[in-house]
Design a protein around this motif. Structure first.
Motif, mmCIF file in Angstrom:
data_model
loop_
_atom_site.group_PDB
_atom_site.id
_atom_site.type_symbol
_atom_site.label_atom_id
_atom_site.label_comp_id
_atom_site.label_asym_id
_atom_site.label_seq_id
_atom_site.Cartn_x
_atom_site.Cartn_y
_atom_site.Cartn_z
ATOM 1 N N UNK A 108 -13.890 36.785 -22.490
ATOM 2 C CA UNK A 108 -14.394 38.106 -22.853
ATOM 3 C C UNK A 108 -15.712 38.001 -23.615
ATOM 4 N N UNK A 109 -16.643 38.898 -23.264
ATOM 5 C CA UNK A 109 -17.891 39.059 -24.004
ATOM 6 C C UNK A 109 -17.968 40.506 -24.461
ATOM 7 N N UNK A 110 -18.001 40.722 -25.784
ATOM 8 C CA UNK A 110 -18.095 42.066 -26.351
ATOM 9 C C UNK A 110 -19.531 42.286 -26.832
ATOM 10 N N UNK A 111 -20.178 43.309 -26.280
ATOM 11 C CA UNK A 111 -21.529 43.694 -26.681
ATOM 12 C C UNK A 111 -21.428 45.012 -27.433
ATOM 13 N N UNK A 112 -21.872 44.998 -28.694
ATOM 14 C CA UNK A 112 -21.584 46.111 -29.601
ATOM 15 C C UNK A 112 -22.865 46.677 -30.204
ATOM 16 N N UNK A 113 -23.098 47.956 -30.007
ATOM 17 C CA UNK A 113 -24.171 48.672 -30.694
ATOM 18 C C UNK A 113 -23.647 49.201 -32.016
ATOM 19 N N UNK A 114 -24.199 48.707 -33.115
ATOM 20 C CA UNK A 114 -23.652 49.065 -34.436
ATOM 21 C C UNK A 114 -23.970 50.501 -34.846
ATOM 22 N N UNK A 115 -24.847 51.173 -34.114
ATOM 23 C CA UNK A 115 -25.093 52.596 -34.367
ATOM 24 C C UNK A 115 -24.661 53.443 -33.182
ATOM 25 N N UNK A 116 -23.652 52.972 -32.475
ATOM 26 C CA UNK A 116 -23.026 53.756 -31.411
ATOM 27 C C UNK A 116 -22.391 54.994 -32.025
ATOM 28 N N UNK A 117 -22.828 56.185 -31.589
ATOM 29 C CA UNK A 117 -22.266 57.428 -32.113
ATOM 30 C C UNK A 117 -21.246 58.048 -31.157
ATOM 31 N N UNK A 118 -20.949 57.368 -30.064
ATOM 32 C CA UNK A 118 -19.962 57.899 -29.130
ATOM 33 C C UNK A 118 -18.559 57.412 -29.440
ATOM 34 N N UNK A 119 -18.451 56.458 -30.306
ATOM 35 C CA UNK A 119 -17.150 55.915 -30.686
ATOM 36 C C UNK A 119 -17.343 54.736 -31.618
ATOM 37 N N UNK A 120 -16.259 54.275 -32.206
ATOM 38 C CA UNK A 120 -16.342 53.190 -33.181
ATOM 39 C C UNK A 120 -16.229 51.835 -32.471
ATOM 40 N N UNK A 121 -17.267 51.537 -31.696
ATOM 41 C CA UNK A 121 -17.236 50.345 -30.849
ATOM 42 C C UNK A 121 -17.098 49.060 -31.643
ATOM 43 N N UNK A 122 -17.726 48.994 -32.807
ATOM 44 C CA UNK A 122 -17.627 47.785 -33.610
ATOM 45 C C UNK A 122 -16.191 47.591 -34.101
ATOM 46 N N UNK A 123 -15.549 48.679 -34.508
ATOM 47 C CA UNK A 123 -14.147 48.607 -34.926
ATOM 48 C C UNK A 123 -13.258 48.168 -33.774
ATOM 49 N N UNK A 124 -13.502 48.714 -32.577
ATOM 50 C CA UNK A 124 -12.682 48.351 -31.421
ATOM 51 C C UNK A 124 -12.828 46.866 -31.088
ATOM 52 N N UNK A 167 -24.383 68.259 -24.229
ATOM 53 C CA UNK A 167 -25.100 67.036 -24.583
ATOM 54 C C UNK A 167 -24.273 66.225 -25.569
ATOM 55 N N UNK A 168 -24.318 64.899 -25.414
ATOM 56 C CA UNK A 168 -23.514 63.985 -26.211
ATOM 57 C C UNK A 168 -24.440 63.006 -26.938
ATOM 58 N N UNK A 169 -24.095 62.709 -28.182
ATOM 59 C CA UNK A 169 -24.879 61.789 -28.996
ATOM 60 C C UNK A 169 -24.483 60.348 -28.687
ATOM 61 N N UNK A 170 -25.508 59.511 -28.415
ATOM 62 C CA UNK A 170 -25.273 58.097 -28.123
ATOM 63 C C UNK A 170 -25.718 57.184 -29.264
ATOM 64 N N UNK A 171 -26.759 57.581 -29.984
ATOM 65 C CA UNK A 171 -27.231 56.802 -31.121
ATOM 66 C C UNK A 171 -28.203 55.693 -30.748
ATOM 67 N N UNK A 172 -28.730 55.041 -31.785
ATOM 68 C CA UNK A 172 -29.635 53.917 -31.602
ATOM 69 C C UNK A 172 -31.079 54.256 -31.936
ATOM 70 N N UNK A 173 -31.822 53.257 -32.415
ATOM 71 C CA UNK A 173 -33.249 53.391 -32.692
ATOM 72 C C UNK A 173 -34.019 52.633 -31.622
ATOM 73 N N UNK A 174 -35.030 53.254 -30.986
ATOM 74 C CA UNK A 174 -35.643 52.695 -29.774
ATOM 75 C C UNK A 174 -36.054 51.231 -29.854
ATOM 76 N N UNK A 175 -36.778 50.825 -30.893
ATOM 77 C CA UNK A 175 -37.259 49.447 -30.939
ATOM 78 C C UNK A 175 -36.094 48.465 -31.026
ATOM 79 N N UNK A 176 -35.138 48.738 -31.915
ATOM 80 C CA UNK A 176 -33.992 47.845 -32.076
ATOM 81 C C UNK A 176 -33.079 47.892 -30.854
ATOM 82 N N UNK A 177 -32.946 49.079 -30.280
ATOM 83 C CA UNK A 177 -32.110 49.224 -29.093
ATOM 84 C C UNK A 177 -32.696 48.419 -27.932
#
Length: 459
Positions: free
Chosen positions: A360-376, A423-433
């Motif tokens: 398994x490879x988990x790729x996690x956006x720490x500012x994901x606003x669609x769910x608590x992906x880091x927690x999952x 519309x749904x919020x996804x989150x993230x800052x462009x340069x870091x994303x």
């Protein structure tokens, strides 16, 4: 290198700069007044979409202010723009790869900022996500240099004036020789992309999320990097169910069967990659289908979400969300971050990945606003750790959002969801994303090659 509007010699300090002759793109009539000694270059002028380019302007006055703008249209004709402000160096050159943007859509050194920061041009379309419906055609990016530091209003105005220079850059999703094959196999609906050559190639099942339909662009890019990739629809496409109400593991078993029957696919195993709802699905595929030996989960849950998943001997219910915890901002955008139930409170929804004979490879956006992906991801890997498993990797990306795409895809902070109809919020800052997308893509390719190129034994 391809350049345009080079009708006079450059200033002397550029005398050592050499170029390869190429196509001359002139966007103006013969009467247009254009600064004759200004050249705009994009190297390479045509490339695969996951490759970076170098954008430079030559022939400016030392210290001259210039605005660089990129423009691209989606399949519906919606225009996406980005712009950045630069100041020419003592040689009259701007190099986006090494020089700071002083303003615009980003500040600082961001070599691919003009491509990665593309946003809808018009305010009424600001929650539009860039989709590539036909990956066989490249994205056409028009890059333009304007005198001075201009804002969005000026750039979008018909009175913006003549540019200093402009050039057309092509970004391809498919490498030469990649094959696209529509798939109707038993109940399976999708599209297979094959790399050029005889193979065999490692096989991958490619899944997206709860918007449904069929998206092919990631599979096209995977095939361009040596994988036989099946872009797989699972609802809202062709004769598949219109809504995501229930799923059956047998459908995905047929997809794996199809892939492994192909003479250009490495036997006896395949991998899977999925984002959002597709993320929890690939965990299920790796757990319940023995032939799936590698799973890339991009911001997915460790539980089966939204719809029931029918196995051969039981059903895993879908983790739901608490609608009372959904937040709506002033623009009418849904923030789902707090709304999803905690998987640990509903153990019957958990996917027993600790029983899987897979990696398994988990790729996690720490500012994901669609769910608590880091927690999952933490919950999933804790179960693997407690079971004594070492078959996983986790990459966490600070300031990255939900939609981690292949590199240089325009980052999307929020967009209209056709199933939810808001519309749904996804989150993230462009340069870091964008930085996250580059690292995540390279990690994905390495992970899949490592675990699929040769048959593996038991973990």
């Amino acid at each position: 290198m391809y350049k345009i509007l080079c009708t006079m010699p450059r200033i002397s300090c550029l005398a050592g700069h050499h170029s390869t002759p190429g196509v001359l793109y002139s966007m103006f009539s013969a009467t247009s007044q254009v600064t004759a000694n200004v050249e705009l270059s994009v190297e390479p002028i045509s490339c695969l979409h996951d490759e970076p380019v170098r954008i430079r302007v030559f022939g400016l006055s030392p210290g001259e202010d210039v605005t660089l703008q990129a423009f691209m249209e989606d399949y519906k004709g919606v225009g996406f723009i980005s712009y950045a402000h630069y100041r020419a160096n003592s040689c009259g050159m701007v190099d986006a790869a090494t020089m700071e943007s002083l303003g615009g859509h980003f500040k600082g050194i961001f070599p691919m900022g003009l491509i990665g920061s593309l946003l809808p041009a018009h305010t009424e379309q600001k929650f539009t996500r860039f989709f590539k419906k036909d990956p066989q055609n490249p994205n056409v990016v028009k890059v333009t240099a304007y005198k001075g530091h201009l804002g969005k209003e000026a750039l979008c105005s018909t009175d913006v004036g003549e540019p200093l220079a402009t050039i057309t850059h092509l970004r391809h999703y498919v490498a030469p020789g990649v094959q696209r094959i529509p798939v109707h196999y038993k109940k399976v609906r999708g599209c297979l992309f094959l790399p050029p050559g005889d193979g065999p190639f490692p096989g991958v099942i490619d899944l997206f999320g709860s918007a449904g339909g069929l998206l092919e662009y990631r599979s096209a890019q995977l095939a361009s990097r040596g994988f036989a990739s099946l872009a797989l629809a699972f609802f809202a496409y062709d004769d598949l169910p219109e809504y995501l109400e229930e799923l059956n593991i047998s459908y995905f078993e047929e997809a794996v069967e199809f892939l492994l029957k192909h003479d250009k696919v490495v036997k006896p195993h395949v991998g899977s990659i999925g984002v959002s709802k597709g993320g929890d699905l690939v965990l299920s595929l790796a757990t319940f289908i023995p032939e799936v030996k590698a799973a890339v989960c991009i911001n997915g849950s460790c539980a089966n979400t939204q719809s029931s998943l029918h196995l051969h001997d039981r059903t895993i219910p879908g983790l739901d969300f608490d609608i009372s915890k959904v937040k709506i901002d002033d623009d009418g955008v849904l923030d789902m971050y707090e709304a999803w139930e905690d998987p640990l409170d509903y153990p019957e929804t958990l996917i027993p990945i600790e029983k899987a004979d897979a990696h398994f490879l988990f790729l996690v956006g720490c500012e994901d606003r669609n769910g608590k992906s880091e927690t999952y991801a933490d919950q999933a890997t804790e179960r693997l750790r407690k079971a004594g498993r070492k078959n996983y990797e986790v990459h966490r990306y600070t300031h990255a959002g939900h939609l981690i795409e292949p590199p240089y895809s325009p980052s999307c902070y929020a967009s209209y969801h056709k199933v939810i109809r808001m519309s749904v919020l996804w989150g993230g800052e462009p340069m870091f994303h964008q930085m996250a997308q580059v690292h995540a893509w390279n990690s994905t390719l390495a992970f899949l090659h490592k675990h699929l190129s040769f048959p593996k034994g038991k973990l």
